[in-house]
Design a protein around this motif. Structure first.
Motif, PDB file in Angstrom:
ATOM      1  N   HIS A  22       8.455 -47.853  49.825  1.00  0.00           N
ATOM      2  CA  HIS A  22       8.315 -47.117  51.088  1.00  0.00           C
ATOM      3  C   HIS A  22       9.672 -46.740  51.670  1.00  0.00           C
ATOM      4  N   ARG A  23      10.743 -47.098  50.989  1.00  0.00           N
ATOM      5  CA  ARG A  23      12.095 -46.744  51.428  1.00  0.00           C
ATOM      6  C   ARG A  23      12.830 -46.060  50.283  1.00  0.00           C
ATOM      7  N   PRO A  24      13.758 -45.148  50.609  1.00  0.00           N
ATOM      8  CA  PRO A  24      14.494 -44.466  49.537  1.00  0.00           C
ATOM      9  C   PRO A  24      15.576 -45.354  48.939  1.00  0.00           C
ATOM     10  N   MET A  25      16.105 -44.911  47.849  1.00  0.00           N
ATOM     11  CA  MET A  25      17.215 -45.565  47.164  1.00  0.00           C
ATOM     12  C   MET A  25      18.387 -45.797  48.111  1.00  0.00           C
ATOM     13  N   SER A  26      19.094 -46.899  47.927  1.00  0.00           N
ATOM     14  CA  SER A  26      20.254 -47.212  48.761  1.00  0.00           C
ATOM     15  C   SER A  26      21.330 -46.143  48.630  1.00  0.00           C
ATOM     16  N   GLU A  27      22.056 -45.893  49.716  1.00  0.00           N
ATOM     17  CA  GLU A  27      23.110 -44.883  49.687  1.00  0.00           C
ATOM     18  C   GLU A  27      24.271 -45.278  48.788  1.00  0.00           C
ATOM     19  N   ASN A  28      24.370 -46.550  48.428  1.00  0.00           N
ATOM     20  CA  ASN A  28      25.462 -47.000  47.568  1.00  0.00           C
ATOM     21  C   ASN A  28      25.138 -46.907  46.081  1.00  0.00           C
TER      22      ASN A  28
END
Length: 395
Positions: free
Chosen positions: A307-313
């Motif tokens: 339910h959350r996108p891939m981490s920005e890192n």
């Protein structure tokens, strides 16, 4: 006869309160409990009025006489000093409600209603929190340029030069909002424009040499990490969109029949809808990805929650695992790779390249014209770029 400090100090309480006059209506009222209060008797349009000036010794004889003179100066201007005093109290109470923090919260709410992205709202909230720690509880009309500068210097002392500049700009936005709302007169941050240390701005690292880009593409092809990360890097290279737009991409945004990725304005840096033509190579990657994440909302969900996108890192971390330092290549750098090689080719209108990158033309008429004029060319440009990447990877 005028009073002296010695006389006032020696005044003793009596069973009933009594007055000892100074001059020009000023007197001391001595209460049975021993308190000594300064009062001034005056007439305003023929009616006798009374003005309280404070208690002795907190208000000295000299201070009481000064307050009396100020009251008489108001009377000379046909202003009732008692009403002026009450108005000043009301203004002060009102000012206490118009603190920087309260106005900052209203400013942030306005940004939400205007549809600013979550990332932008988070940055605004972060800067306002820094400002609130310094003077959030103070009425905005009592915040001076020097007070703001002290807060900015604290960031500079930590080496956060960019943060100091952004913080000044954010504080200025709140002040201008306050001015527009009738809660402040000026924006004191304007005077601080040249007071801060200028940061050395570094462009995001990017590979623009064809051979070096080919080597990078080979490294991505051989990447042994998550399959979704490998596909994300490939799509990043092919589409030349911002990493955040790739990470937050949702399946509902893709039209596989028309071969278009439609990004809503809420996701775009320039707050405008943006369509991306999808060449065959991008469609093939999406078909591969659908076998992995096609049942979810995001193309690239977090490993912890779909339910959350891939981490920005994630994408930059993958580049580091491949041996590319932050000074060599960043996830954002694929946009510069595309822009440089497309412009160097001489095959494409520079405006079409800018449109592909979602760089917004400032002229409203020209922007509308360009958006319609360059779509067909952008479709061909996308095909050319994807083919070029294939060729460079095979070298």
């Amino acid at each position: 006869m005028p009073l002296s400090d010695v006389q006032i100090r020696n005044l003793k309480p009596k069973e009933k309160q009594y007055k000892i006059s100074d001059f020009e209506g000023l007197y001391v009222l001595v209460k049975p409990n021993g308190s000594k209060l300064w009062q001034m008797k005056y007439r305003y349009f023929g009616r006798e009025r009374l003005l309280s000036l404070g208690a002795y010794p907190a208000v000295s004889l000299a201070q009481a006489r000064k307050l009396k003179d100020e009251a008489r100066a108001l009377l000379a201007q046909d202003i009732d000093p008692s009403e002026a005093k009450q108005e000043a109290k009301r203004a002060k109470r009102e000012a206490q409600g118009h603190t920087f923090q309260k106005i900052g919260e209203a400013f942030l709410e306005k940004q939400k209603k205007e549809g600013k992205s979550k990332a932008t709202l988070d940055k605004i909230a972060y800067h306002l929190k820094l400002a609130d720690a310094e003077f959030g509880r103070k009425p905005i009309t009592e915040i001076s340029a020097q007070m703001i500068l002290r807060a900015l210097r604290k960031q500079e002392a930590k080496g956060n030069y960019e943060t100091a500049h952004r913080l000044r700009a954010r504080i200025g936005s709140v002040f201008r909002f306050a001015v527009a709302s009738g809660l402040a007169e000026t924006d004191p941050t304007h005077a601080l424009k040249d007071a801060l240390i200028r940061p050395n701005r570094k462009h995001r690292a990017a590979i623009t040499d064809r051979d070096a880009l080919g080597s990078l593409l080979q490294s991505i092809e051989a990447f042994e990490g998550q399959a979704t990360t490998r596909i994300a890097l490939k799509l990043l290279a092919i589409t030349a969109q911002r990493p955040g737009e790739i990470r937050h991409a949702k399946w509902e945004e893709f039209d596989f029949q028309e071969k278009i990725w439609s990004l809503p304005a809420s996701k775009m840096k320039m707050r405008r809808d943006h369509n991306v033509p999808l060449p065959a190579q991008a469609i093939a990657l999406l078909d591969e990805l659908r076998m992995i994440t096609g049942n979810g909302e995001f193309l690239f969900p977090s490993l912890r929650s779909w339910h959350r996108p891939m981490s920005e890192n994630t994408l930059n971390a993958a580049l580091r695992r491949m041996g590319y330092s932050g000074d060599e290549m960043t996830a954002h750098g694929f946009r510069a790779s595309f822009s440089t090689l497309a412009n160097e080719s001489g095959l494409w209108n520079p405006d079409a390249i800018e449109a592909a990158l979602a760089h917004v033309e400032r002229n409203e008429v020209r922007r509308a014209y360009n958006r319609g004029l360059y779509w067909d060319e952008r479709v061909e440009l996308a095909k050319w770029w994807a083919t070029l990447l294939d060729d460079l990877r095979r070298l």
